[in-house]
Design an enzyme around this catalytic site. Structure first.
Site, PDB file in Angstrom:
ATOM      1  N   LYS A  79       0.859  -1.185   0.000  1.00  6.03           N
ATOM      2  CA  LYS A  79       0.000   0.000   0.000  1.00  6.03           C
ATOM      3  C   LYS A  79       0.897   1.238   0.000  1.00  6.03           C
ATOM      4  CE  LYS A  79      -3.976   1.697   2.762  1.00  6.03           C
ATOM      5  NZ  LYS A  79      -4.755   1.397   3.987  1.00  6.03           N
ATOM      6  N   SER A 154      -9.666   1.136   2.851  1.00  3.59           N
ATOM      7  CA  SER A 154      -8.836   1.959   2.006  1.00  3.59           C
ATOM      8  C   SER A 154      -7.765   1.203   1.222  1.00  3.59           C
ATOM      9  CB  SER A 154      -8.168   3.039   2.853  1.00  3.59           C
ATOM     10  OG  SER A 154      -7.262   2.472   3.771  1.00  3.59           O
ATOM     11  N   SER A 178      -9.699  -1.214   7.071  1.00  8.10           N
ATOM     12  CA  SER A 178      -9.116  -0.960   5.742  1.00  8.10           C
ATOM     13  C   SER A 178      -8.348  -2.122   5.129  1.00  8.10           C
ATOM     14  CB  SER A 178      -8.213   0.270   5.778  1.00  8.10           C
ATOM     15  OG  SER A 178      -8.985   1.440   5.741  1.00  8.10           O
TER      16      SER A 178
END
Lengths: 491, 99
Positions: A79, A154, A178
């Site tokens: 990420k 996310s 997330s």
């Protein structure tokens, strides 16, 4: 079978035994990214050259007879809120669009030491604030099961990259769901470990008392390896738990015979019929495997979401004060420092980030601090205590993961609260600092994957993985990736 | 009647060092108000005598041995600065008077 199709454990074994080279594995991963990235937009940066150099170095290590590590030759995506020295780290924000960190996050250092090959940085909601990846300043990621749908967020880029078979292992961060929510929406395994198990050093901070890094994989066994590789004490993170890392791989065959399992009925009534049914079926599957299963009501968990939406923005408003146009990132000039700060932040932060900074600043401001932030912290205690009582009676808890299957792009962007509700079943684990996993368990009414959540007490990853492994066995293979864009299964 | 006034929203934006248009301030007024409505569910909960939880781990004063070690070089720390000069971060004037 492709090399990537062997998963994390299979790839590491093949590279270690010289049956395959790390370069061959990487070539498959880069080819899959090349082929699918246009449709899915999982990545901000693909580090092909650097990855090729790392893979070549790893192959030499194997040739020299040295230990190539737990994740030998495994292509990994990160990420884009984890710092990579010399490679841009954007957090999907205009304010960090060109920022090149001067150091590596501890997870990056550990992954490289374990022989993993970092292939790229994945898309996320800006600063990890969101549940759909639509809050990225650089465009959304699409769900490989149906490209009109969101992958969740996310950590949507990491979840979709694993679901589409671009990489067998990716990492995300979970502040309020997330990792687990996109894992559920993409049909992959996603783990939020115990707070403090994985170092946050070099993870760009959102809400520091909640943030935790964890793995996305196609299988539970691969998840256990992905967590083991990055877990363990780090002196660079003062909130890191000071105890030796453990291996979970050996526990996966232990089953759930005799374990006490509670199905959290308060969440079951909050979600769609498909998601509720999946959670009930999961509880039954654990029962069939020998666990003692009961329904349990923990009403305090439903206070989690409103408490979270005070605490997380409050911490975020404080953490994001560092983006002031002085030391790194965007600067929009002004006649004095205060004007420069305000212009930089107004221009550099996207809508959701501005909204959360405003909420957090309000909740911490004079006159409101105790009514909102102080009260939310006390309610956090109520949630922690309620879990503690539940874990006197149960070894692990089972719950739905998400209120629905993957929703359409644009479906929840008009009203922020609609989006926030996506994480209603996720946030209590963050508030308590407990581990939880989303396991792909069913296809829902809309034909999309539905995850089921297993929750465990602090440092209960072993129990969590044992239950997850049983659920994986009981779930139809059609409910999990890898899939080609549009949902067709990949070989 | 919104739960939070436009003047308050403007004040919070100033505290947060966010330059926002009038239009966005008005939108935020509505959004903050509806979020505060949602949060109202916990504001009313009885929590007398409940200690606040700031953090999931019972930690205090985590210290390392006071031993010098390698750290970021000055040039690396300054490399990403929008403006730097003479080994320092450069900013517009801070005090009110002209330079």
């Amino acid at each position: 079978m492709t090399l990537l199709g062997r998963g994390v454990a299979g790839i590491a074994a093949a590279v270690r035994s010289k049956e395959a080279s790390a370069r061959e594995v990487l070539a498959e991963s880069l080819a899959a990214i090349e082929q699918l990235e246009g449709e899915l937009h999982c990545f901000h940066t693909v580090m092909a050259e650097r990855a090729e150099a790392a893979a070549a170095a790893l192959d030499e290590k194997v040739a020299r007879g040295e230990d190539p590590g737990l994740l030998a030759g495994v292509p990994v995506a990160l990420k884009d809120n984890m710092c990579t020295k010399g490679t841009v780290t954007t957090c999907s924000s205009r304010i960090l669009e060109n920022w090149v960190p001067p150091y590596d996050a501890t997870v990056v250092t550990r992954l490289r030491a374990a022989g993993a090959v970092v292939v790229g940085k994945t898309n996320l909601d800006e600063f990890a604030m969101g549940s759909s990846t639509e809050n990225s300043a650089f465009g959304p990621t699409r769900n490989p099961w149906d490209t009109a749908r969101v992958p969740g967020g996310s950590s949507g880029g990491s979840a979709a990259a694993v679901a589409a078979g671009m990489v067998p292992l990716a990492y995300g961060s979970d502040t309020g769901g997330s990792i687990r929510q996109p894992a559920s929406l993409c049909g992959v395994v996603g783990v939020k470990p115990t707070y403090g198990l994985v170092s946050r050093y070099g993870l760009v901070a959102f809400a520091s008392s909640l943030d935790q890094i964890g793995p996305f994989t196609l299988s539970v066994a691969d998840s256990a390896l992905g967590l083991e590789a990055v877990a363990g004490h780090d002196p660079a993170d003062s909130t890191s738990i000071d105890r030796p890392a453990t291996s979970y791989a050996g526990l996966l065959e232990e089953g759930v015979e005799g374990l006490r399992v509670g199905l959290i009925e308060d969440f079951v009534s909050e979600v769609s019929p498909s998601c509720a049914e999946a959670a009930r079926a999961a509880a039954e599957a654990l029962g069939a495997a020998g666990a003692k299963v009961e329904e349990v009501s923990i009403p305090e968990v439903l206070h989690g979401l409103p408490a979270y939406y005070v605490i997380a923005p409050a911490e975020a408003s404080s953490n994001l004060a560092r983006y002031d146009g002085v030391r790194y990132g965007l600067r929009v000039g002004g006649p004095d420092v205060a004007a420069m700060n305000a212009r930089t932040r107004g221009a550099g932060f996207g809508k959701e980030v501005r909204r959360r900074v405003m909420v957090g600043t309000y909740a911490l401001s004079a006159g409101y601090y105790d009514a909102y932030y102080g009260q939310a912290q006390r309610v956090r205690t109520l949630v922690v205590e309620a879990f503690a009582r539940a874990y006197e009676r149960f070894d692990v808890l089972v719950a739905p993961m998400t209120p629905s299957e993957a929703f359409r792009l644009g479906e929840k962007t008009a009203n922020p609260l609609d989006m926030y509700v996506s994480d209603v079943c996720a946030v209590p684990s963050n508030l308590a600092g407990h581990p939880a996993v989303s396991v792909p368990f069913a296809l829902g009414a809309e034909g999309l994957p539905v995850g089921v959540q297993v929750l465990a007490p602090a440092l209960g990853e072993g129990l969590m993985y044992r239950a997850a492994a049983v659920l994986e066995q009981a779930a139809p293979p059609a409910a999990r990736g890898p899939v080609r864009p549009g949902g067709e299964r990949r070989a | 009647m919104e739960r939070i006034s436009l003047a308050e929203v403007r004040h919070v934006a100033q505290l947060a060092r966010l330059q926002l248009s009038d239009e966005e301030l008005a939108v935020l007024q509505g959004e903050l108000s509806s979020l505060l409505d949602h949060v109202e569910a916990i504001v009313a909960l009885p929590t007398e005598g409940v200690a606040p939880t700031a953090h999931p781990l019972p930690l205090s004063n985590v210290l390392r041995p006071d031993v010098p070690g390698p750290c970021l070089e000055q040039r690396d720390a300054l490399a990403a600065a929008p403006e730097a000069a003479e080994g320092r971060f450069l900013v517009p004037r801070i005090l009110g008077e002209a330079p």
